[in-house]
Structure formats: structure tokens, C-alpha cells
Design an enzyme around this catalytic site. Structure first.
Site, PDB file in Angstrom:
ATOM      1  N   GLU A 100     124.247  15.678 -64.151  1.00  0.00           N
ATOM      2  CA  GLU A 100     124.114  14.228 -64.025  1.00  0.00           C
ATOM      3  C   GLU A 100     123.967  13.600 -65.412  1.00  0.00           C
ATOM      4  OE1 GLU A 100     122.779  13.014 -59.862  1.00  0.00           O
ATOM      5  OE2 GLU A 100     121.006  13.189 -61.091  1.00  0.00           O
TER       6      GLU A 100
ATOM      7  N   GLY B 251     123.220   5.263 -61.853  1.00  0.00           N
ATOM      8  CA  GLY B 251     122.844   3.906 -61.461  1.00  0.00           C
ATOM      9  C   GLY B 251     123.449   2.822 -62.344  1.00  0.00           C
TER      10      GLY B 251
ATOM     11  N   ASN C 144     120.526  11.221 -52.648  1.00  0.00           N
ATOM     12  CA  ASN C 144     119.185  11.033 -53.208  1.00  0.00           C
ATOM     13  C   ASN C 144     118.766   9.584 -52.958  1.00  0.00           C
ATOM     14  OD1 ASN C 144     116.900  10.794 -54.779  1.00  0.00           O
ATOM     15  ND2 ASN C 144     117.964  10.990 -56.750  1.00  0.00           N
TER      16      ASN C 144
ATOM     17  N   SER D 203     126.941   7.596 -60.445  1.00  0.00           N
ATOM     18  CA  SER D 203     127.820   6.523 -59.967  1.00  0.00           C
ATOM     19  C   SER D 203     129.018   7.033 -59.158  1.00  0.00           C
ATOM     20  CB  SER D 203     128.286   5.653 -61.137  1.00  0.00           C
ATOM     21  OG  SER D 203     127.157   4.994 -61.716  1.00  0.00           O
TER      22      SER D 203
ATOM     23  N   HIS E   6     115.221  15.800 -61.816  1.00  0.00           N
ATOM     24  CA  HIS E   6     116.080  14.612 -61.905  1.00  0.00           C
ATOM     25  C   HIS E   6     115.759  13.871 -63.203  1.00  0.00           C
ATOM     26  CE1 HIS E   6     117.757  10.652 -61.036  1.00  0.00           C
ATOM     27  NE2 HIS E   6     118.522  11.248 -60.140  1.00  0.00           N
TER      28      HIS E   6
ATOM     29  N   LYS F 120     116.026   8.168 -53.477  1.00  0.00           N
ATOM     30  CA  LYS F 120     115.037   7.673 -54.457  1.00  0.00           C
ATOM     31  C   LYS F 120     113.910   6.924 -53.737  1.00  0.00           C
ATOM     32  CE  LYS F 120     118.701   7.354 -57.841  1.00  0.00           C
ATOM     33  NZ  LYS F 120     119.065   6.959 -59.174  1.00  0.00           N
TER      34      LYS F 120
ATOM     35  N   GLU G  82     115.265  10.900 -63.824  1.00  0.00           N
ATOM     36  CA  GLU G  82     114.177   9.909 -63.698  1.00  0.00           C
ATOM     37  C   GLU G  82     112.818  10.602 -63.751  1.00  0.00           C
ATOM     38  OE1 GLU G  82     115.718   8.068 -60.152  1.00  0.00           O
ATOM     39  OE2 GLU G  82     117.375   7.255 -61.325  1.00  0.00           O
TER      40      GLU G  82
HETATM   41  C1  PEP Z   1     121.188   9.959 -58.797  1.00  0.00           C
HETATM   42  O1  PEP Z   1     120.194   9.292 -58.693  1.00  0.00           O
HETATM   43  O2  PEP Z   1     121.096  11.191 -58.775  1.00  0.00           O
HETATM   44  C2  PEP Z   1     122.474   9.279 -58.941  1.00  0.00           C
HETATM   45  C3  PEP Z   1     123.500  10.005 -59.249  1.00  0.00           C
HETATM   46  O3  PEP Z   1     122.483   7.919 -58.773  1.00  0.00           O
HETATM   47  P1  PEP Z   1     123.780   6.960 -58.707  1.00  0.00           P
HETATM   48  O4  PEP Z   1     124.762   7.626 -57.759  1.00  0.00           O
HETATM   49  O5  PEP Z   1     123.281   5.673 -58.172  1.00  0.00           O
HETATM   50  O6  PEP Z   1     124.331   6.863 -60.074  1.00  0.00           O
END
Ligand code: PEP
Length: 255
Positions: free
Chosen positions: A170, A176, A11, A216, A98, A13, A100
Site C-alpha cells: 500500500e 485515500g 478495510n 485508491s 496499516h 476503517k 495509518e
Molecule cells: C486502505 O485504507 O487500506 C486503502 C487502500 O484505502 P483507499 O482504498 O481508500 O485508498
């Protein structure tokens, strides 16, 4: 017991213009020359890079996904993108719900459910995200939150349709932040989701659903997360923005 393919999705973003898109995908094509043994790789760049990404990934092991879509094909919906448009630039997948999108743009389970139905009807595979916040985990309501989200986003989806979707667990506190869920924490929620799917549908249908972990994921923690019994892949944010770290995560998914 069904043998599920591992699926690794990146992803991107709000990162990478068209030039940087070309650069990253060229790097990935160079890195991804090892035998993937069936591991599926998906890249999800921003909308403005999809056409470039479509050209760059043609004939490669990478498939293309988008990060969001609207649940209508056309009309007066300023700023939105339809599934039909995504398909016209080669998308096969779309990330929906997601955290976000939920937190910053106010998306609800109800809206996400409309998008999931539309994506399936349009021939796109939705990667549907669920997960609890830190506050919810600390209050010990993770299972209630994830159960409500899964039920909500899958409302009126049939057993046949559910096998066409990917669920991404998630935990919001892991996105992040550099703080990933432990393999045990991830497995616990993945098992909860699969058990719920078996209740809502059938054990066989639940056994076929790909459940990715996201939060992460990095080259040094990927293998232990990816090889939990109910973890079928990863949705990767930060670490997918560099060819070497994304390909190292993909390598960890290859037996
Ligand atoms: C994501 O944005 O779906 C995500 C898992 O980000 P990160 O790997 O940076 O935590």
C-alpha cells in the site's frame, strides 16, 4: 507456477456503526450472487461491529477480518483487543501494520512483527501492510523502504508460516487520495516483494504468498491493477463502504 487465488478485502476503517454494518452487509449479500470462481472476499469492520458482522456474514461468501490486534491474549493492556477475542467473534483475518497505524499510532516493524507471529500462532491470517510515503518515492528509495519493512515484519517467520500470510503493498501516497499507483508501478513493487520472499525463503514459498495492492482501488481501475502478474488481490478502503462499488471491484477480480 502456482495459481494464486485473488483475495479482495475491505478495510472499513473508522466507519459504520452496528446498524450501518447490517445495512452494508445485507447490500453486499444481495450484490454478491454471481459466481466468484474462487475469489476470496473479506470484510474488516471496526471492532464494535464484528459480532453483528459475524451474524450477517454466516453462510455467505464473505469472511471476517479485524483491522488490528494486540500480541497478547489477555492482561493489563487497556484499550487493546486480543487474537483470542477476534476469533471468538468469527474473525479469520487481521490487518496488521496499516500505514495509518504506523503513522498515527507509531507502530514499528518490530511491534508489527510481534503481532504477525501472534496472529499466526493463534490461527488468524495476517494481512500485513507495507509501503512507501510520497517523499520516499520521490527520493527513489521505495525498494529500500519496502525491503526493510518486509524483512522487519517477517523476522523469524518460517517458510511454512510465510505461506499463511497475506502481504498488502500500500503506497502511502495512494491511500485515500484518489491517486492510485499505475499498474506498472504496482507490479514493479509486487515483483520486488516476491523476489525478496524467494531470497528469504524459497521460490516455491514465495510463489504461494498472496500479495494484495491497496491505494485508491476503485471499480474503474480495479481490473488493470488486479490482472498484473504479481498482483493477487486488493485491500480496499473508501470503495468498500458501498455495496455497489465493492462488488464491482470483486467482479473485476473474477476471470
Ligand atoms: C486502505 O485504507 O487500506 C486503502 C487502500 O484505502 P483507499 O482504498 O481508500 O485508498
Amino acid at each position: 507456477m502456482s495459481v494464486r487465488t485473488k483475495v479482495i478485502a475491505g478495510n472499513w476503517k473508522l466507519n459504520k456503526d452496528v446498524h450501518q454494518t447490517e445495512e452494508l452487509l445485507t447490500g453486499l449479500k444481495i450484490s454478491l450472487t454471481f459466481d466468484l470462481k474462487g475469489v476470496r472476499v473479506i470484510v474488516c469492520p471496526p471492532f464494535t461491529s464484528l459480532e453483528t458482522a459475524n451474524r450477517c456474514t454466516k453462510g455467505s461468501v464473505m469472511s471476517l477480518g479485524a483491522q488490528n490486534m494486540y500480541h497478547e491474549d489477555e492482561g493489563a493492556f487497556t484499550g487493546e483487543i486480543s487474537p483470542k477475542m477476534l476469533k471468538s467473534v468469527g474473525c479469520e483475518y487481521v490487518i496488521l501494520g496499516h500505514s495509518e497505524r504506523r503513522q498515527i499510532f507509531g507502530e514499528t516493524d518490530e511491534l508489527i512483527n510481534k503481532k504477525v507471529k501472534k496472529a499466526i500462532a493463534s490461527g488468524l491470517v495476517p494481512i500485513v501492510c507495507v509501503g512507501e510515503t510520497l517523499d520516499q518515492r520521490e527520493k527513489n528509495v521505495t525498494s529500500q523502504i519496502v525491503t526493510t519493512q518486509v524483512r522487519g515484519v517477517l523476522k523469524d517467520i518460517s517458510a511454512e508460516q510465510v505461506q499463511k500470510i497475506i502481504v498488502a503493498y500500500e503506497p502511502v501516497w495512494a491511500i485515500g487520495t484518489g491517486r492510485n499507483a499505475t499498474p506498472q508501478q504496482a507490479e514493479e513493487v509486487h515483483l520486488l516483494i516476491r523476489t525478496l520472499l524467494a531470497e528469504l525463503y524459497t521460490p516455491a514459498a514465495a510463489g504461494d504468498v498472496i500479495i494484495q495492492y491497496g491505494g485508491s482501488v476503485k471499480p474503474d481501475n480495479a481490473a488493470e491493477l488486479l490482472w498484473q502478474p504479481n498482483v493477487d488481490g486488493a485491500l480496499v478502503g473508501g470503495a468498500c463502504l458501498k455495496a455497489d462499488s465493492f462488488s464491482a471491484i470483486i467482479k473485476a477480480a473474477v476471470r
